[in-house]
Design a protein around this motif. Structure first.
Motif, mmCIF file in Angstrom:
data_model
loop_
_atom_site.group_PDB
_atom_site.id
_atom_site.type_symbol
_atom_site.label_atom_id
_atom_site.label_comp_id
_atom_site.label_asym_id
_atom_site.label_seq_id
_atom_site.Cartn_x
_atom_site.Cartn_y
_atom_site.Cartn_z
ATOM 1 N N UNK A 34 0.855 -1.183 0.000
ATOM 2 C CA UNK A 34 0.000 0.000 0.000
ATOM 3 C C UNK A 34 0.890 1.231 0.000
ATOM 4 N N UNK A 35 0.380 2.307 -0.552
ATOM 5 C CA UNK A 35 1.132 3.553 -0.581
ATOM 6 C C UNK A 35 0.474 4.548 0.376
ATOM 7 N N UNK A 36 1.264 5.055 1.306
ATOM 8 C CA UNK A 36 0.770 6.028 2.274
ATOM 9 C C UNK A 36 1.363 7.394 1.955
ATOM 10 N N UNK A 37 0.916 7.974 0.856
ATOM 11 C CA UNK A 37 1.470 9.259 0.413
ATOM 12 C C UNK A 37 1.103 10.387 1.367
ATOM 13 N N UNK A 38 0.018 10.245 2.102
ATOM 14 C CA UNK A 38 -0.380 11.268 3.067
ATOM 15 C C UNK A 38 0.696 11.484 4.125
ATOM 16 N N UNK A 39 1.505 10.461 4.356
ATOM 17 C CA UNK A 39 2.556 10.516 5.366
ATOM 18 C C UNK A 39 3.581 11.607 5.051
ATOM 19 N N UNK A 40 3.721 11.974 3.782
ATOM 20 C CA UNK A 40 4.644 13.044 3.392
ATOM 21 C C UNK A 40 4.236 14.373 4.023
ATOM 22 N N UNK A 41 2.949 14.552 4.290
ATOM 23 C CA UNK A 41 2.494 15.792 4.921
ATOM 24 C C UNK A 41 3.104 15.952 6.311
ATOM 25 N N UNK A 42 3.300 14.855 7.023
ATOM 26 C CA UNK A 42 3.920 14.913 8.345
ATOM 27 C C UNK A 42 5.425 15.107 8.209
#
Length: 172
Positions: A34-42
């Protein structure tokens, strides 16, 4: 942080969450990655941001993903933990920098090697937490480790490529 920085950070958080919820949510490789691209915001929150604010923002980001993924707090817990250790991890990578004044967390400011080290370390911990919390223990250890490693590679590459791409956009 100035008002302009706060608005810019909020816009980036919103865009990463929108990207995760609308596009990346259905992007699964081989039923394990799975790709957790939202994590880049943190990861890309400003270095001078106080830990309390980082914790609140991280929790909000994780909770938003939990609402849309129906995962009962798994992402909120993992993101909050990352928000807690992020500052110490930055101090570990940059022992001589004054985080309050000098460090801008970006590919351009940190350099490729340090940025990649930063992304890899925190992404691995995030994936480890997400999948082991989701599994509820060590009962499915082997499949959980496969998911952790595959998602870690997929997420890290995606975040790194997005950072390089946005770095090239900022230069032009």
């Amino acid at each position: 942080m100035s008002t302009q920085d706060i608005i810019k950070t909020g816009a980036f958080i919103f865009l990463y969450l929108l990207l995760q919820i609308l596009l990346v949510r259905n992007l699964i490789l081989w039923d394990v990655a799975l790709c957790f691209v939202y994590f880049a915001a943190i990861l890309l929150l400003p270095g001078e941001m106080p830990t309390t604010s980082v914790l609140l923002v991280s929790f909000f980001i994780g909770l938003t993903v939990d609402i849309f993924y129906n995962t009962a707090g798994v992402h909120a817990a993992a993101c909050t933990f990352i928000g807690l250790i992020r500052r110490n991890y930055l101090k570990y990578i940059f022992p001589t920098k004054n985080l309050e004044n000098e460090l801008n967390v970006s590919f351009r400011e940190m350099g490729g090697l340090k940025f990649f080290q930063y992304v890899l370390g925190l992404t691995f911990i995030h994936c480890l937490l997400v999948f082991f919390l989701e599994a509820g223990g060590f009962g499915y250890f082997l499949i959980t480790i496969v998911k952790v490693v595959a998602s870690f590679i997929f997420t890290s590459l995606t975040i790194f490529l997005l950072s390089v791409f946005t770095n090239n956009l900022q230069k032009s």
